[in-house]
Motif scaffolding. Structure first.
Motif, PDB file in Angstrom:
ATOM      1  N   SER B 139      91.376  68.924  21.261  1.00 41.41           N
ATOM      2  CA  SER B 139      90.263  68.109  20.772  1.00 41.41           C
ATOM      3  C   SER B 139      90.738  67.040  19.810  1.00 41.41           C
ATOM      4  O   SER B 139      90.350  65.878  19.921  1.00 41.41           O
ATOM      5  N   ILE B 140      91.589  67.420  18.846  1.00 40.41           N
ATOM      6  CA  ILE B 140      91.958  66.450  17.811  1.00 40.41           C
ATOM      7  C   ILE B 140      92.742  65.294  18.424  1.00 40.41           C
ATOM      8  O   ILE B 140      92.528  64.138  18.063  1.00 40.41           O
ATOM      9  N   THR B 141      93.622  65.588  19.400  1.00 40.67           N
ATOM     10  CA  THR B 141      94.323  64.475  20.044  1.00 40.67           C
ATOM     11  C   THR B 141      93.332  63.612  20.826  1.00 40.67           C
ATOM     12  O   THR B 141      93.457  62.389  20.848  1.00 40.67           O
ATOM     13  N   LEU B 142      92.336  64.252  21.444  1.00 36.94           N
ATOM     14  CA  LEU B 142      91.370  63.446  22.204  1.00 36.94           C
ATOM     15  C   LEU B 142      90.498  62.592  21.284  1.00 36.94           C
ATOM     16  O   LEU B 142      90.117  61.488  21.665  1.00 36.94           O
ATOM     17  N   TYR B 143      90.192  63.083  20.060  1.00 36.90           N
ATOM     18  CA  TYR B 143      89.437  62.229  19.125  1.00 36.90           C
ATOM     19  C   TYR B 143      90.215  60.949  18.865  1.00 36.90           C
ATOM     20  O   TYR B 143      89.680  59.847  18.897  1.00 36.90           O
ATOM     21  N   ALA B 144      91.515  61.149  18.580  1.00 33.82           N
ATOM     22  CA  ALA B 144      92.345  59.986  18.263  1.00 33.82           C
ATOM     23  C   ALA B 144      92.453  59.068  19.473  1.00 33.82           C
ATOM     24  O   ALA B 144      92.381  57.846  19.345  1.00 33.82           O
ATOM     25  N   LEU B 145      92.602  59.655  20.670  1.00 32.14           N
ATOM     26  CA  LEU B 145      92.739  58.831  21.868  1.00 32.14           C
ATOM     27  C   LEU B 145      91.445  58.093  22.182  1.00 32.14           C
ATOM     28  O   LEU B 145      91.468  56.949  22.637  1.00 32.14           O
ATOM     29  N   ALA B 146      90.295  58.726  21.919  1.00 33.66           N
ATOM     30  CA  ALA B 146      89.012  58.061  22.184  1.00 33.66           C
ATOM     31  C   ALA B 146      88.886  56.814  21.315  1.00 33.66           C
ATOM     32  O   ALA B 146      88.312  55.813  21.730  1.00 33.66           O
ATOM     33  N   GLY B 147      89.438  56.873  20.091  1.00 30.40           N
ATOM     34  CA  GLY B 147      89.362  55.731  19.199  1.00 30.40           C
ATOM     35  C   GLY B 147      90.571  54.820  19.304  1.00 30.40           C
ATOM     36  O   GLY B 147      90.787  53.970  18.445  1.00 30.40           O
ATOM     37  N   PHE B 148      91.362  54.986  20.349  1.00 28.45           N
ATOM     38  CA  PHE B 148      92.639  54.287  20.438  1.00 28.45           C
ATOM     39  C   PHE B 148      92.469  52.782  20.563  1.00 28.45           C
ATOM     40  O   PHE B 148      93.346  52.027  20.174  1.00 28.45           O
ATOM     41  N   ALA B 149      91.333  52.339  21.118  1.00 27.22           N
ATOM     42  CA  ALA B 149      91.129  50.897  21.327  1.00 27.22           C
ATOM     43  C   ALA B 149      90.504  50.241  20.109  1.00 27.22           C
ATOM     44  O   ALA B 149      89.886  49.199  20.226  1.00 27.22           O
ATOM     45  N   TYR B 150      90.608  50.855  18.884  1.00 27.19           N
ATOM     46  CA  TYR B 150      90.077  50.199  17.705  1.00 27.19           C
ATOM     47  C   TYR B 150      90.782  48.859  17.539  1.00 27.19           C
ATOM     48  O   TYR B 150      91.924  48.759  17.950  1.00 27.19           O
ATOM     49  N   PRO B 151      90.238  47.821  17.017  1.00 30.30           N
ATOM     50  CA  PRO B 151      88.928  47.714  16.372  1.00 30.30           C
ATOM     51  C   PRO B 151      87.779  47.395  17.336  1.00 30.30           C
ATOM     52  O   PRO B 151      86.808  46.803  16.900  1.00 30.30           O
ATOM     53  N   ARG B 152      87.887  47.771  18.602  1.00 32.85           N
ATOM     54  CA  ARG B 152      86.739  47.593  19.489  1.00 32.85           C
ATOM     55  C   ARG B 152      85.657  48.571  19.045  1.00 32.85           C
ATOM     56  O   ARG B 152      85.899  49.775  18.988  1.00 32.85           O
ATOM     57  N   THR B 153      84.466  48.061  18.706  1.00 31.61           N
ATOM     58  CA  THR B 153      83.470  48.923  18.059  1.00 31.61           C
ATOM     59  C   THR B 153      83.052  50.077  18.954  1.00 31.61           C
ATOM     60  O   THR B 153      82.797  51.174  18.470  1.00 31.61           O
ATOM     61  N   THR B 154      82.970  49.846  20.291  1.00 28.13           N
ATOM     62  CA  THR B 154      82.517  50.937  21.158  1.00 28.13           C
ATOM     63  C   THR B 154      83.498  52.103  21.104  1.00 28.13           C
ATOM     64  O   THR B 154      83.093  53.269  21.091  1.00 28.13           O
ATOM     65  N   SER B 155      84.794  51.778  21.058  1.00 33.43           N
ATOM     66  CA  SER B 155      85.806  52.823  21.023  1.00 33.43           C
ATOM     67  C   SER B 155      85.730  53.603  19.711  1.00 33.43           C
ATOM     68  O   SER B 155      85.779  54.836  19.692  1.00 33.43           O
ATOM     69  N   GLU B 156      85.580  52.863  18.594  1.00 33.71           N
ATOM     70  CA  GLU B 156      85.453  53.531  17.293  1.00 33.71           C
ATOM     71  C   GLU B 156      84.242  54.443  17.268  1.00 33.71           C
ATOM     72  O   GLU B 156      84.298  55.581  16.802  1.00 33.71           O
ATOM     73  N   GLU B 157      83.134  53.906  17.809  1.00 34.38           N
ATOM     74  CA  GLU B 157      81.900  54.686  17.789  1.00 34.38           C
ATOM     75  C   GLU B 157      82.038  55.946  18.636  1.00 34.38           C
ATOM     76  O   GLU B 157      81.626  57.039  18.226  1.00 34.38           O
ATOM     77  N   ALA B 158      82.652  55.787  19.820  1.00 37.79           N
ATOM     78  CA  ALA B 158      82.835  56.942  20.698  1.00 37.79           C
ATOM     79  C   ALA B 158      83.653  58.008  19.978  1.00 37.79           C
ATOM     80  O   ALA B 158      83.301  59.194  19.982  1.00 37.79           O
TER      81      ALA B 158
END
Lengths: 100, 476
Positions: B139-158
């Motif tokens: 889970s923790i690696t997937l949280y980081a990967l979900a936000g990997f496209a920061y600063p794209r707001t959708t990715s951060e929000e996801a």
């Protein structure tokens, strides 16, 4: 000696406080703190059970839970910082681009 | 002097390769220049290949080590291969995506490897502590990967939504484990099963056990997005980088199913009368809500998210059957679903130009004229998700329905069949759009060879598995 049941009752109460916090508070920092409360209430139950049974497994699990909680919060705070840079808010109701 | 119990390294060989490889790659990546970033990806593929080969020798063996906390059997070996296959195709799909979206960083591949390690711990875990650690690593690696496209707001929000909901679910899981431990005095799944088989659990311990088992299942239910714990899924799947969406929708889900199956069938085997009706009801709601939610979606990525909720309901029929046949059906479904979803998301990745989402249903219009290969790939993926023969999806649905029918879940099978007929509507709508509509606007299509190879490989596998199901079913 205090009966184990009392400890479990206390930890269940703390857990409920944590759940309520996650559900009603809107500040992401407070939500993370509430999650922490949920995890630590579980730790209390684990330690109480381990003591009652004179068994070390429960106490061992507590250490793992503490480590995992720290890792989770580290990622959570990092995300919060990046979100705060772009949105200037920590309110989770304002983070709402995705819906439908 | 503390005596260290003997360790059977052959049981954990695959885990050692993955974790060792991931750590080494994290270091090696520092010396790989930005323009050669693909090398990191190829090295990650090599690590996965080495781990996959290491799974051949122990085939057919059963064993456990580390005081019975980690085990190996054919169930975990098959799942490990599914995870590694999913991760390998995800990496192949990412090669072109990452530089195009300006997120070409080497940690990406390393974190996928760590996530695979977590999944393998879930499949091989024989102890609640190991299951917990595996789930968290994943889970923790997937949280980081979900936000990997920061600063794209959708990715951060996801990532933020995924993290908050995921941490909430972890709270339930840990409290559940604590209560189960309190009731039985054990965290080892087999020991819990043995204690419960003796039937000495009464009084307050009975309450602890029931509450604990329910909370553990809730914690895992969030990860496989069972209704009513699915609210996060559409948002997180839509906002995450597309290869990561594909990865978490297939491998992440498969891993959580592995943990759930172990917990239900090893530890709670004797309590079957209690959990089967509850989970059957949840599976029925999941199938209905997921598929009805997908019906109204115009955004294909979001539609696939709802579809993955519905598919989780079908997969749950496998463990519900609580038989060897049911478990086999589940593994088969997971394999078919992994390949199909990766192919579908692969096509979306090919259509996704930099910074611009081409996920609307109308963007797929006329794909047949613009790129016949992608059109056929998407059509086959949709048919497989809908469960049309001769694709893998059909055989998978057939297998879980048969297993559930034999276990006496006739009502559930009935609901499943009716809903999959309704679901065919929205899958076929995509196919109709591809072949019969005119393009509405110009969408840039990726011409990357490696990406095409990844999609092609998944599609060929879908058809092959659909045509030759008996071979594979025997193998499992």
């Amino acid at each position: 000696m205090v009966p184990t049941f009392y400890y479990v009752l206390l930890s269940a109460l703390l857990f409920c406080v944590g759940v309520t916090g996650v559900l009603i508070r809107r500040n992401a920092l407070v939500v993370l703190m509430s999650v922490e409360l949920m995890l630590n209430s579980a730790n209390l139950a684990l330690v109480a059970f381990a003591h009652a049974r004179q068994d070390v497994t429960g106490q061992l699990l507590v250490f793992f839970v503490i480590v995992v909680a720290a890792a989770e919060v580290a990622v959570g705070l990092a995300l919060l910082v990046t979100i705060f840079r772009t949105k200037q808010t920590t309110n989770i109701d304002d983070i709402n681009v995705l819906k439908g | 002097m503390i005596e260290i119990p003997p360790i059977d390294w052959s049981v954990v060989l695959q885990l050692c390769i993955i974790f060792g490889g991931a750590t080494a790659l994290l270091m090696a990546d520092l010396f790989i220049p930005e323009v050669r970033r693909r090398v990191t990806g190829y090295l990650a593929l090599a690590v996965l290949a080495a781990a996959a080969i290491a799974g051949v020798a122990p085939w057919g063996c059963r064993g456990h080590t580390f005081s019975g906390t980690i085990q190996i059997d054919s169930f975990s070996l098959v799942l490990n291969w599914i995870f590694m296959l999913g991760a390998a195709i995800t990496i192949v799909l990412s090669f072109d995506y990452l530089p195009r979206h300006g997120i070409n960083r080497g940690e990406y591949y390393v974190m996928i490897l760590f996530a695979v390690g977590g999944m393998m711990l879930l499949a091989q875990g024989a102890d609640l502590v190991v299951l917990f650690l595996g789930l968290e690593l994943l889970s923790i690696t997937l949280y980081a990967l979900a936000g990997f496209a920061y600063p794209r707001t959708t990715s951060e929000e996801a990532a933020m939504k995924y993290l908050l909901i995921g941490a909430f679910a972890t709270g339930f899981l840990v409290f559940g484990i604590a209560l189960v431990y309190g009731a039985t005095g054990a965290t080892n799944l087999a020991q819990i099963g043995a204690v419960l088989a003796e039937g000495r659990i009464d009084g307050e311990n009975r309450i602890y056990l029931m509450a604990g088992a329910a909370m553990t299942v809730i914690g895992l239910g969030y990860k496989i997005s069972l209704v009513p714990f699915h609210m996060w899924t559409p948002d997180v799947y839509e906002g995450s980088p597309t290869p990561i969406t594909a990865f978490m929708s297939v491998a992440g889900k498969a891993a959580a199913f592995a943990g759930m199956t172990r917990f239900l069938l090893t530890a709670l085997e004797t309590q079957r009368e209690i959990w089967v009706p509850i989970l059957a009801a949840l599976a029925a709601i999941t199938i209905v809500v997921g598929n009805l939610g997908a019906l109204t979606q115009q955004n294909v990525k979001r539609m696939l998210a709802y579809s993955s909720i519905g598919q989780a309901g079908y997969i749950l029929l496998g463990p519900l059957a609580a038989s060897e046949r049911g478990t086999e059906a589940m593994l088969y479904y997971l394999l078919a679903y992994t390949l199909t979803n990766l192919a579908a998301f692969g096509v979306l990745i090919a259509l996704e130009a930099r910074g611009e989402a081409a996920w609307n249903l109308s963007d797929l219009g006329g794909l047949w004229q613009r790129s016949p290969g992608l059109a056929i790939a998407m059509a086959i993926a949709m048919l497989s998700l809908a469960g049309v023969p001769p694709t893998a999806g059909f055989v998978a649905k057939f297998a879980v329905f048969t297993a559930a029918w034999q276990a006496g879940q006739a009502v559930l099978v009935f609901i499943g069949v009716i809903v999959s007929a309704i679901a065919a509507f929205y899958y076929l709508r995509v196919v109709a759009q591809i072949f019969m509509s005119e393009p509405t606007r110009e969408v840039e299509i990726s011409s990357d060879r490696v990406l095409a190879f990844g999609i092609g490989l998944s599609v060929i596998a879908i058809v092959l598995i659909g045509v030759l199901p008996a071979r594979l079913l025997n193998l499992i």
